[in-house]
Motif scaffolding. Structure first.
Motif, PDB file in Angstrom:
ATOM      1  N   ALA A 105     -33.916 -20.781  64.208  1.00 11.68           N
ATOM      2  CA  ALA A 105     -33.555 -19.873  64.532  1.00 11.68           C
ATOM      3  C   ALA A 105     -33.343 -18.678  63.652  1.00 11.68           C
ATOM      4  O   ALA A 105     -33.901 -17.617  63.680  1.00 11.68           O
ATOM      5  CB  ALA A 105     -32.125 -20.053  65.330  1.00 11.68           C
ATOM      6  N   HIS A 115     -28.524 -28.819  62.223  1.00 13.35           N
ATOM      7  CA  HIS A 115     -28.993 -27.848  61.103  1.00 13.35           C
ATOM      8  C   HIS A 115     -30.323 -27.482  61.444  1.00 13.35           C
ATOM      9  O   HIS A 115     -30.662 -26.216  61.239  1.00 13.35           O
ATOM     10  CB  HIS A 115     -28.511 -28.657  59.910  1.00 13.35           C
ATOM     11  N   SER A 170     -19.688 -16.123  70.679  1.00 11.56           N
ATOM     12  CA  SER A 170     -21.045 -16.246  70.901  1.00 11.56           C
ATOM     13  C   SER A 170     -21.641 -15.837  72.158  1.00 11.56           C
ATOM     14  O   SER A 170     -22.771 -15.913  72.413  1.00 11.56           O
ATOM     15  CB  SER A 170     -21.529 -17.932  70.732  1.00 11.56           C
ATOM     16  N   SER A 206     -30.917 -24.556  64.005  1.00  9.60           N
ATOM     17  CA  SER A 206     -30.357 -23.585  63.547  1.00  9.60           C
ATOM     18  C   SER A 206     -30.967 -22.668  62.325  1.00  9.60           C
ATOM     19  O   SER A 206     -31.084 -21.436  62.350  1.00  9.60           O
ATOM     20  CB  SER A 206     -28.780 -23.618  62.831  1.00  9.60           C
ATOM     21  N   LYS A 207     -31.620 -23.482  61.386  1.00 11.37           N
ATOM     22  CA  LYS A 207     -32.451 -22.877  60.466  1.00 11.37           C
ATOM     23  C   LYS A 207     -33.675 -22.363  61.059  1.00 11.37           C
ATOM     24  O   LYS A 207     -33.981 -21.357  60.733  1.00 11.37           O
ATOM     25  CB  LYS A 207     -32.924 -24.205  59.484  1.00 11.37           C
ATOM     26  N   MET A 211     -26.845 -21.891  55.475  1.00  8.05           N
ATOM     27  CA  MET A 211     -27.455 -23.318  55.898  1.00  8.05           C
ATOM     28  C   MET A 211     -27.618 -24.004  54.716  1.00  8.05           C
ATOM     29  O   MET A 211     -27.495 -25.260  54.953  1.00  8.05           O
ATOM     30  CB  MET A 211     -28.748 -22.870  56.407  1.00  8.05           C
ATOM     31  N   ALA A 245     -26.602 -19.712  66.497  1.00  7.08           N
ATOM     32  CA  ALA A 245     -27.221 -20.379  65.694  1.00  7.08           C
ATOM     33  C   ALA A 245     -26.026 -21.098  64.520  1.00  7.08           C
ATOM     34  O   ALA A 245     -25.939 -21.841  64.223  1.00  7.08           O
ATOM     35  CB  ALA A 245     -28.241 -20.033  64.912  1.00  7.08           C
ATOM     36  N   VAL A 246     -25.559 -19.816  63.980  1.00  5.56           N
ATOM     37  CA  VAL A 246     -24.351 -20.210  63.052  1.00  5.56           C
ATOM     38  C   VAL A 246     -23.110 -20.858  63.727  1.00  5.56           C
ATOM     39  O   VAL A 246     -22.585 -21.630  63.123  1.00  5.56           O
ATOM     40  CB  VAL A 246     -23.956 -18.724  62.434  1.00  5.56           C
ATOM     41  N   GLU A 305     -23.185 -23.021  65.773  1.00  4.45           N
ATOM     42  CA  GLU A 305     -23.459 -24.647  65.849  1.00  4.45           C
ATOM     43  C   GLU A 305     -23.247 -25.292  64.607  1.00  4.45           C
ATOM     44  O   GLU A 305     -22.742 -26.361  64.468  1.00  4.45           O
ATOM     45  CB  GLU A 305     -24.811 -24.667  66.342  1.00  4.45           C
ATOM     46  N   ILE A 306     -23.273 -24.390  63.369  1.00  3.95           N
ATOM     47  CA  ILE A 306     -23.278 -25.148  62.148  1.00  3.95           C
ATOM     48  C   ILE A 306     -21.768 -25.213  61.932  1.00  3.95           C
ATOM     49  O   ILE A 306     -21.281 -26.314  61.440  1.00  3.95           O
ATOM     50  CB  ILE A 306     -23.639 -24.030  61.002  1.00  3.95           C
TER      51      ILE A 306
END
Length: 512
Positions: free
Chosen positions: A296, A290, A401, A293-294, A218, A345-346, A348-349
């Protein structure tokens, strides 16, 4: 205290301790208090077996056989049979770092004093860690309840001198590996086999290493986004703290702050209306994406911090109350759900990173950069296929996912009629993190190429450090060359996190 040793105490361990043992070769030692707790629980088990009490896993069979009584003279054979019959894993072996992590977590769980194992048995597991005997553990075969039975059974095989293990880089029979390391194999006695395998340590080990990497990922994502802002002359107004504070999400607020700190002093970024009124979502909505996701990952981390110190046995020994209770702490659902959450979450990054990369290479979207970041497009393909590769990884992440935790297949003749599939979820999340590291490496390389193709101007305080770190490893692309080597170097920069440490030393912490 000895340097480079993680001490197992009643206070538990941290995710950073898992990383130290798994990746940095730290030794492991038991505190006096933990040793005493192990011995106290063992005394109760010995007494119950002597009294021939009917207790699951001590004097009965397992799973659907829980109603079958076992003679006290056969309790040792019962435990051995449990291990050799349950070692049914298939597939590739788990990486060494995962094996070390799960061994540490099993030691930690046993040291809590609720398992009823002998201290001497725990010490053999510690000796294996400290001398570098790593059991061959196939990665597939766990349902995530009753715990990680199949993979943990492969761990115990080595303790018995059965199966295979790695020692000094060589795959040997476990018997030979233990002999070369000078470790005595064991014979299990009552409760011990069950104590060693009935838990969530495989999925939790993968999860602990994964969430550690996800936190660094992240921070790297914020760095990559800031570099792309430099290359695309991004508009910084959308990162103004007032915009994010009125919404209130911590991760979003911190992302905007991180990017602005990285860009401090830049002469390349712009203000709204200066060249454009607003940027596309991939730049303008980076804090929102971001940040979500962070938040999460922070939640996932909080759950893993609990689980690495959890008692996940069945039955559980309560020496103070003179009681043994059969329950379900082995069920992996708490980890299964958060592994799926981390995977999403990852993913999406990687998703937004690839979209930023597309804007860098697409001349219709790059605010004046040459097509595919090549000065001689046509003769050279430049970064064309770098984006292909990123898109491929992002697409694969979308498949991975799909949540594992929504599935359950009854087992043990329907005695175990709901299982978590948490270890599948953990393995998928780990693969997604690896893919995301690759995509971010590609974006970072593309962003630095875009920066070089603009007129010279001052970079931000943080982005300049990131740019120099990459350029120390990878030169600007002027003519087509073999690209995978460059990609691997950029990914290595992301994985090692040195760039993060250097930037944090210069501008302060990048916060989640």
């Amino acid at each position: 205290m000895t340097i480079n040793t993680v001490y197992i105490t009643p206070n538990g361990i941290k995710i950073e301790d898992v990383v130290k043992v798994a990746r940095e070769g730290y030794k492991v030692a038991l505190s006096k208090e933990s040793s005493e707790a192990i011995n106290k629980a063992r005394e109760l088990v010995d007494r119950y077996v002597k009294e021939e009490r009917v207790v699951y896993g001590l004097t009965t069979g397992f799973g659907k056989f829980s109603d079958v009584a076992i003679n006290k003279d056969e309790t040792g054979l019962l435990q051995r049979n449990l291990i050799i019959s349950h070692a049914c894993g298939v597939g590739k072996p788990l990486p060494e770092e995962t094996v070390r992590a799960l061994m540490l977590l099993r030691v930690n769980a046993l040291s809590r004093g609720y398992s009823g194992i002998r201290l001497s048995t725990v010490n053999v597991l510690i000796e294996m860690l400290n001398k570098g005997v790593h059991p061959y553990i196939p990665e597939q075969g766990s349902l995530g309840a009753s715990g990680d039975l199949a993979p943990l059974s492969h761990m115990v095989l080595t303790m018995l001198g059965e199966g295979e293990a790695y020692y000094e880089g060589e795959l040997l029979s476990s018997k030979e590996a233990m002999e070369k390391a000078g470790i005595s194999t064991i014979e299990l006695t009552s409760k011990e086999g069950l104590a060693l395998i009935n838990g969530t340590q495989v999925m939790t080990a993968i999860g602990a290493l994964g969430v550690y990497d996800a936190v660094n990922l992240m921070k790297a994502a914020d760095i990559c986004a800031a570099l792309t802002m430099e290359a695309l002359e991004g508009i910084v107004d959308a990162y103004d703290h007032k915009v994010h504070e009125v919404r209130g999400h911590k991760g979003q607020i911190n992302t905007a702050k991180n990017v602005l700190n990285l860009l401090e002093g830049s002469q390349r970024v712009t203000r709204q209306g200066e060249k454009r009124v607003q940027d596309a979502y991939a730049l303008r909505c980076t804090p929102q994406i971001h940040g979500a996701s962070k938040d999460a990952i922070e939640y996932v981390k909080s759950k893993i911090e609990i689980e690495i110190n959890a008692v996940t046995d069945n039955p559980i020994i309560f020496p103070e109350q003179d009681e043994v209770i059969s329950g379900g702490n082995f069920h992996g659902q708490p980890m299964a759900l958060v592994m799926d959450f981390m995977a999403i979450a990852v993913s999406e990054i990687a998703n937004i990173s690839e979209r930023r990369l597309e804007r860098l290479v697409n001349p219709a979207l790059s605010n004046g950069l040459p097509a595919f970041l090549s000065e001689k497009g046509g003769l050279n393909s430049g970064f064309m296929i770098v984006q292909y590769s990123a898109a491929s990884l992002v697409s694969e992440n979308k498949v991975l996912s799909h949540p594992a935790s929504v599935d359950s297949i009854p087992s043990s003749a329907n005695q175990e009629d709901h299982v978590s599939m948490g270890t599948i979820g953990a393995r998928k999340a780990s693969k997604i993190i690896e893919h995301a590291q690759n995509v971010l490496g590609m974006e970072m390389m593309g962003a630095c190429q875009g920066i070089d193709l603009r007129e010279k101007a001052q970079l931000g305080k943080g982005t300049e450090l990131a740019y120099k770190s990459l350029r120390a490893e990878v030169a600007m692309l002027k003519e087509d060359r073999v690209m995978y080597k460059d990609i691997n170097k950029c990914v290595d920069i992301i994985k090692k996190a040195k760039i993060i440490n250097d930037i944090e030393d210069a501008i302060g912490n990048l916060t989640l």
